[in-house]
Write an enzyme that holds these catalytic residues in place. Structure first.
Site, PDB file in Angstrom:
ATOM      1  N   LYS A  39     -11.995  10.735   1.107  1.00  0.00           N
ATOM      2  CA  LYS A  39     -11.844  12.176   0.948  1.00  0.00           C
ATOM      3  C   LYS A  39     -12.306  12.629  -0.423  1.00  0.00           C
ATOM      4  O   LYS A  39     -12.156  13.796  -0.782  1.00  0.00           O
ATOM      5  CB  LYS A  39     -10.384  12.563   1.181  1.00  0.00           C
ATOM      6  CG  LYS A  39      -9.923  12.243   2.599  1.00  0.00           C
ATOM      7  CD  LYS A  39      -8.571  12.828   2.902  1.00  0.00           C
ATOM      8  CE  LYS A  39      -8.180  12.589   4.346  1.00  0.00           C
ATOM      9  NZ  LYS A  39      -7.897  11.183   4.669  1.00  0.00           N
ATOM     10  N   THR A  52       0.811  -1.226   0.000  1.00  0.00           N
ATOM     11  CA  THR A  52       0.000   0.000   0.000  1.00  0.00           C
ATOM     12  C   THR A  52       0.846   1.279   0.000  1.00  0.00           C
ATOM     13  O   THR A  52       0.446   2.299  -0.555  1.00  0.00           O
ATOM     14  CB  THR A  52      -0.954  -0.017   1.220  1.00  0.00           C
ATOM     15  OG1 THR A  52      -1.650  -1.256   1.195  1.00  0.00           O
ATOM     16  CG2 THR A  52      -1.940   1.115   1.177  1.00  0.00           C
ATOM     17  N   HIS A  59      -1.261  14.997   4.376  1.00  0.00           N
ATOM     18  CA  HIS A  59      -2.488  15.748   4.633  1.00  0.00           C
ATOM     19  C   HIS A  59      -2.227  16.923   5.573  1.00  0.00           C
ATOM     20  O   HIS A  59      -1.356  16.860   6.451  1.00  0.00           O
ATOM     21  CB  HIS A  59      -3.578  14.811   5.166  1.00  0.00           C
ATOM     22  CG  HIS A  59      -4.095  13.913   4.074  1.00  0.00           C
ATOM     23  ND1 HIS A  59      -4.745  14.402   2.966  1.00  0.00           N
ATOM     24  CD2 HIS A  59      -4.004  12.571   3.893  1.00  0.00           C
ATOM     25  CE1 HIS A  59      -5.062  13.405   2.159  1.00  0.00           C
ATOM     26  NE2 HIS A  59      -4.622  12.275   2.683  1.00  0.00           N
ATOM     27  N   CYS A  63       6.267   6.993 -22.116  1.00  0.00           N
ATOM     28  CA  CYS A  63       6.264   5.674 -22.793  1.00  0.00           C
ATOM     29  C   CYS A  63       6.224   4.531 -21.787  1.00  0.00           C
ATOM     30  O   CYS A  63       6.158   3.374 -22.170  1.00  0.00           O
ATOM     31  CB  CYS A  63       7.438   5.550 -23.751  1.00  0.00           C
ATOM     32  SG  CYS A  63       8.943   4.904 -23.022  1.00  0.00           S
ATOM     33  N   SER A  84      -5.686   5.712   5.357  1.00  0.00           N
ATOM     34  CA  SER A  84      -5.375   7.133   5.234  1.00  0.00           C
ATOM     35  C   SER A  84      -5.833   7.852   6.507  1.00  0.00           C
ATOM     36  O   SER A  84      -6.899   7.520   7.036  1.00  0.00           O
ATOM     37  CB  SER A  84      -6.110   7.703   4.025  1.00  0.00           C
ATOM     38  OG  SER A  84      -5.767   9.049   3.845  1.00  0.00           O
ATOM     39  N   CYS A 123      16.628   6.247 -19.821  1.00  0.00           N
ATOM     40  CA  CYS A 123      15.195   6.559 -19.962  1.00  0.00           C
ATOM     41  C   CYS A 123      15.080   7.924 -20.640  1.00  0.00           C
ATOM     42  O   CYS A 123      15.427   8.949 -20.058  1.00  0.00           O
ATOM     43  CB  CYS A 123      14.542   6.586 -18.580  1.00  0.00           C
ATOM     44  SG  CYS A 123      12.907   7.323 -18.550  1.00  0.00           S
ATOM     45  N   ILE A 172      -0.016  12.158  -0.613  1.00  0.00           N
ATOM     46  CA  ILE A 172      -0.308  13.471  -0.002  1.00  0.00           C
ATOM     47  C   ILE A 172       0.037  13.433   1.485  1.00  0.00           C
ATOM     48  O   ILE A 172      -0.321  12.488   2.196  1.00  0.00           O
ATOM     49  CB  ILE A 172      -1.804  13.829  -0.152  1.00  0.00           C
ATOM     50  CG1 ILE A 172      -2.166  13.920  -1.630  1.00  0.00           C
ATOM     51  CG2 ILE A 172      -2.127  15.135   0.568  1.00  0.00           C
ATOM     52  CD1 ILE A 172      -3.655  14.026  -1.880  1.00  0.00           C
ATOM     53  N   CYS A 192      12.313   9.529 -21.767  1.00  0.00           N
ATOM     54  CA  CYS A 192      11.204  10.407 -21.355  1.00  0.00           C
ATOM     55  C   CYS A 192      11.596  11.273 -20.163  1.00  0.00           C
ATOM     56  O   CYS A 192      11.272  12.452 -20.098  1.00  0.00           O
ATOM     57  CB  CYS A 192       9.985   9.591 -20.960  1.00  0.00           C
ATOM     58  SG  CYS A 192       9.364   8.519 -22.233  1.00  0.00           S
TER      59      CYS A 192
HETATM   60  C1  LIG Z   1      -5.456   4.559  -2.955  1.00  0.00           C
HETATM   61  C2  LIG Z   1      -4.843   5.028  -1.658  1.00  0.00           C
HETATM   62  C3  LIG Z   1      -4.525   6.373  -1.486  1.00  0.00           C
HETATM   63  C4  LIG Z   1      -3.971   6.803  -0.276  1.00  0.00           C
HETATM   64  N1  LIG Z   1      -3.566   8.100  -0.168  1.00  0.00           N
HETATM   65  C5  LIG Z   1      -2.971   8.535   0.970  1.00  0.00           C
HETATM   66  C6  LIG Z   1      -2.494   9.855   1.060  1.00  0.00           C
HETATM   67  O1  LIG Z   1      -2.511  10.602   0.101  1.00  0.00           O
HETATM   68  N2  LIG Z   1      -1.978  10.269   2.240  1.00  0.00           N
HETATM   69  C7  LIG Z   1      -1.910   9.453   3.334  1.00  0.00           C
HETATM   70  O2  LIG Z   1      -1.471   9.902   4.381  1.00  0.00           O
HETATM   71  N3  LIG Z   1      -2.295   8.142   3.254  1.00  0.00           N
HETATM   72  C8  LIG Z   1      -2.813   7.672   2.090  1.00  0.00           C
HETATM   73  N4  LIG Z   1      -3.212   6.367   1.981  1.00  0.00           N
HETATM   74  C9  LIG Z   1      -2.968   5.459   3.100  1.00  0.00           C
HETATM   75  C10 LIG Z   1      -1.511   5.014   3.168  1.00  0.00           C
HETATM   76  O3  LIG Z   1      -1.051   4.590   1.906  1.00  0.00           O
HETATM   77  C11 LIG Z   1      -1.387   3.885   4.176  1.00  0.00           C
HETATM   78  O4  LIG Z   1      -1.937   4.322   5.392  1.00  0.00           O
HETATM   79  C12 LIG Z   1       0.060   3.461   4.427  1.00  0.00           C
HETATM   80  O5  LIG Z   1       0.740   3.204   3.223  1.00  0.00           O
HETATM   81  C13 LIG Z   1       0.072   2.229   5.303  1.00  0.00           C
HETATM   82  O6  LIG Z   1       1.392   1.835   5.503  1.00  0.00           O
HETATM   83  P1  LIG Z   1       1.733   0.474   6.260  1.00  0.00           P
HETATM   84  O7  LIG Z   1       3.203   0.466   6.446  1.00  0.00           O
HETATM   85  O8  LIG Z   1       0.869   0.352   7.457  1.00  0.00           O
HETATM   86  O9  LIG Z   1       1.218  -0.668   5.264  1.00  0.00           O
HETATM   87  P2  LIG Z   1       1.893  -1.345   3.955  1.00  0.00           P
HETATM   88  O10 LIG Z   1       2.514  -0.359   3.068  1.00  0.00           O
HETATM   89  O11 LIG Z   1       0.841  -2.215   3.361  1.00  0.00           O
HETATM   90  O12 LIG Z   1       3.038  -2.238   4.567  1.00  0.00           O
HETATM   91  C14 LIG Z   1       2.780  -3.471   5.188  1.00  0.00           C
HETATM   92  C15 LIG Z   1       3.892  -4.403   4.765  1.00  0.00           C
HETATM   93  O13 LIG Z   1       3.771  -5.644   5.455  1.00  0.00           O
HETATM   94  C16 LIG Z   1       4.186  -6.673   4.585  1.00  0.00           C
HETATM   95  N5  LIG Z   1       3.634  -7.950   5.048  1.00  0.00           N
HETATM   96  C17 LIG Z   1       2.327  -8.310   5.093  1.00  0.00           C
HETATM   97  N6  LIG Z   1       2.203  -9.567   5.542  1.00  0.00           N
HETATM   98  C18 LIG Z   1       3.460 -10.011   5.814  1.00  0.00           C
HETATM   99  C19 LIG Z   1       3.988 -11.245   6.292  1.00  0.00           C
HETATM  100  N7  LIG Z   1       3.208 -12.292   6.602  1.00  0.00           N
HETATM  101  N8  LIG Z   1       5.347 -11.367   6.412  1.00  0.00           N
HETATM  102  C20 LIG Z   1       6.168 -10.324   6.108  1.00  0.00           C
HETATM  103  N9  LIG Z   1       5.717  -9.143   5.636  1.00  0.00           N
HETATM  104  C21 LIG Z   1       4.377  -8.977   5.501  1.00  0.00           C
HETATM  105  C22 LIG Z   1       3.620  -6.237   3.239  1.00  0.00           C
HETATM  106  O14 LIG Z   1       4.252  -6.880   2.151  1.00  0.00           O
HETATM  107  C23 LIG Z   1       3.832  -4.739   3.280  1.00  0.00           C
HETATM  108  O15 LIG Z   1       5.029  -4.333   2.640  1.00  0.00           O
HETATM  109  C24 LIG Z   1      -3.763   5.887   0.778  1.00  0.00           C
HETATM  110  C25 LIG Z   1      -4.068   4.525   0.594  1.00  0.00           C
HETATM  111  C26 LIG Z   1      -4.583   4.103  -0.618  1.00  0.00           C
HETATM  112  C27 LIG Z   1      -4.847   2.649  -0.825  1.00  0.00           C
END
Ligand SMILES: Cc1cc2nc3c(=O)[nH]c(=O)nc-3n(C[C@H](O)[C@H](O)[C@H](O)COP(=O)(O)OP(=O)(O)OC[C@H]3O[C@@H](n4cnc5c(N)ncnc54)[C@H](O)[C@@H]3O)c2cc1C
Length: 481
Positions: free
Chosen positions: A249, A40, A49, A434, A336, A399, A47, A401
């Site tokens: 949002k 994710t 926020h 591209c 988010s 690259c 952004i 582009c």
């Molecule tokens: C479309 C979209 C738009 C968004 N826009 C924003 C924004 O603009 N601003 C903002 O603040 N937030 C935004 N968010 C939210 C933000 O992206 C997330 O809150 C954030 O990336 C979460 O980070 P994380 O480290 O908790 O999760 P992740 O990035 O999912 O990391 C979790 C990690 O755990 C690993 N993992 C899972 N299971 C296992 C396992 N069994 N063994 C080992 N590793 C494992 C995964 O591979 C992954 O790399 C958005 C989310 C989405 C989907």
């Protein structure tokens, strides 16, 4: 025996690794994907926020503003793309005007600075390409854009530089607890640790279930995003928000750090934690929404699209606590504004460990910054000349582009890139119009040479995304290798 193991290398896990690397600890991060930030944290709107969006009575609200204020220093230290460009939240109906006032008050109560309500005249002057139907807008100068994948790479590089260990390609499969701590069994090996920080994003409930600490469920919510051609660069200069809905949002117009405009995301509750497909229906929803406030944006300008999955908890807020199992912490449901909040969550967790009785002794020497990648495209002609004389690999454009040189691709590989996406998201090779049409084979060649692996084993983003099949006549030689 580690003191602390972090499970999950998204933005939160990487921020935690860097924060805890300040202390004298044996520290490791385990990630299932081939590189960090590949779930994710790579597929979001990028952004930071502004600080006033989330309700005050939630952890999301608490960490949105706290996190927001930490990004300037982080970007300075870790050299990732970051710009404070501000945002406008638009009111297009008379009944929306009250919401702008309400949100402004919410932000001001929390201490968010610079919030202003702009009149229709001011909005037209500042953002002339927005629809004339905009009545007023709430301006928030504290909103920023960031390259989230670069932030993940920078955070983990900094953590490693300060002694943290990284194990990618290790999927956690089982966890056992005994009197001394935990044994973590992964797809590659076993680890021992006293403390586990479960930051596994979409899979955090499944990892918690391995020690029966899963008092929550993760419900994936998909968001599709569409990147537009550079032709539209500058059509707006701030992030544009509509009035939000109950679950998101709304569809935003985002001037990304490197210039191109992105539009999205959708918000659709889905059952799969892995389906990152985009759809005709999603695109239609996005462009219909965006055209209401910026009529010149069209789907014909799309150069690429992607979808990400928000890890929404059934409590609909962040969960940051020691679980019912001693020394096993859940940092879950980080939907988010999780990207924004990540650095603040990391310092909060360090404080939580301290108040739970763990001794955190600061290291005598802790280096806060890293060198960061070179940016040939941003150099003046004079700087380019000197740089090429110093290293001729800067004179070979890979690259076209984005004007990314061979030297930059080699930098990415030296700093951990193992895949085409790893190179692309570190130094932008393949990010232009591209989308890798010209540079993919050249980048594959460099990855193959530097990593010493055959071309057919080079992947886009890990096993299962190989680009080409092995040549039958050389297969036997490579198999022997
Ligand atoms: C479309 C979209 C738009 C968004 N826009 C924003 C924004 O603009 N601003 C903002 O603040 N937030 C935004 N968010 C939210 C933000 O992206 C997330 O809150 C954030 O990336 C979460 O980070 P994380 O480290 O908790 O999760 P992740 O990035 O999912 O990391 C979790 C990690 O755990 C690993 N993992 C899972 N299971 C296992 C396992 N069994 N063994 C080992 N590793 C494992 C995964 O591979 C992954 O790399 C958005 C989310 C989405 C989907």
């Amino acid at each position: 025996m580690y003191d602390v193991i972090i499970i999950g290398g998204g933005i939160v896990g990487c921020a935690l690794a860097r924060e805890l690397s300040r202390y004298d600890l044996r520290l490791a991060l385990i990630e299932k994907e081939v590189e960090v930030g590949f779930e994710t944290s790579k597929t979001n709107s990028g952004i930071i926020h502004a600080g006033h969006h989330s309700s005050p009575d939630t952890l999301k609200g608490k960490f949105e503003w706290a996190g927001n204020q930490m990004w300037d220093d982080l970007a300075g230290d870790l050299k990732f793309g970051f710009k404070r460009i501000g945002e406008l939240l638009l009111a297009q109906l008379p009944e929306d005007l009250q919401y702008l006032e309400q949100l402004k008050k919410q932000g001001e109560t929390r201490g968010v600075t610079g919030l202003e309500i702009w009149s229709q005249k001011r909005v037209r002057k500042e953002e002339p390409n927005l629809s004339h139907s905009v009545l007023q807008a709430l301006y928030a100068p504290t909103a920023a854009v960031v390259n989230p994948y670069e932030a993940c790479f920078g955070l983990i590089e900094s953590a490693q530089q300060n002694g943290a260990e990284l194990f990618c390609g290790n999927q956690v499969l089982a966890i056992d607890q005994d009197n001394d701590g935990f044994t973590i069994q992964t797809s590659q090996k076993n680890f021992r640790t006293h403390i586990i920080l479960n930051v596994a994003g979409l899979f955090a409930d499944q990892v918690a279930a391995m020690v029966a600490a899963d008092n929550f469920k993760i419900l994936p919510r998909k968001g599709e995003e569409y990147m537009l051609d550079r032709r539209l660069q500058g059509i707006v200069s701030r992030i544009i928000f509509p009035i939000p809905t109950a679950t998101s949002k709304g569809v935003l117009i985002i001037p990304t750090v490197d210039g191109p405009i992105m539009v999205g995301p959708t918000a659709e509750d889905v059952s799969s934690r892995e389906d990152q497909s985009t759809s005709f229906a999603g695109a239609s929803k996005i462009f219909a929404a965006v055209r209401k406030y910026c009529p010149a944006i069209s789907e014909r300008d799309t150069i690429t699209e992607f979808a990400g999955l928000r890890a929404v908890s059934d409590a609909n807020d962040f969960i940051i606590e020691q679980s019912s199992v001693k020394n096993f912490y859940n940092i879950a449901g980080i939907q988010s504004p999780g990207l924004t909040a990540a650095p603040a969550i990391a310092t909060y967790v360090a404080e939580m460990l301290r108040s739970d009785g763990f001794t955190l002794v600061g290291k005598k020497v802790w280096k806060s910054d890293i060198d960061g990648p070179p940016h040939f495209a941003q150099m003046s002609p004079k700087e380019r000349k000197v740089t090429i004389e110093r290293d001729p690999a800067f004179g070979r454009i890979v690259c076209r582009c984005e004007s990314i040189t061979e030297a930059e691709v080699l930098y990415a590989i030296k700093h951990g890139a193992r895949t085409l996406d790893g190179v692309k998201f570190r130094v932008r090779a393949g990010m232009g119009r591209c989308q890798g049409g010209f540079c993919t084979t050249r980048v594959m060649d460099l990855l193959s040479q530097k990593l010493g692996i055959p071309l057919h084993k080079i992947t886009k983003r890990g096993q299962g995304s190989e680009i080409c099949a092995p040549r039958q006549d050389i297969l036997s030689v490579e198999d022997k290798r």
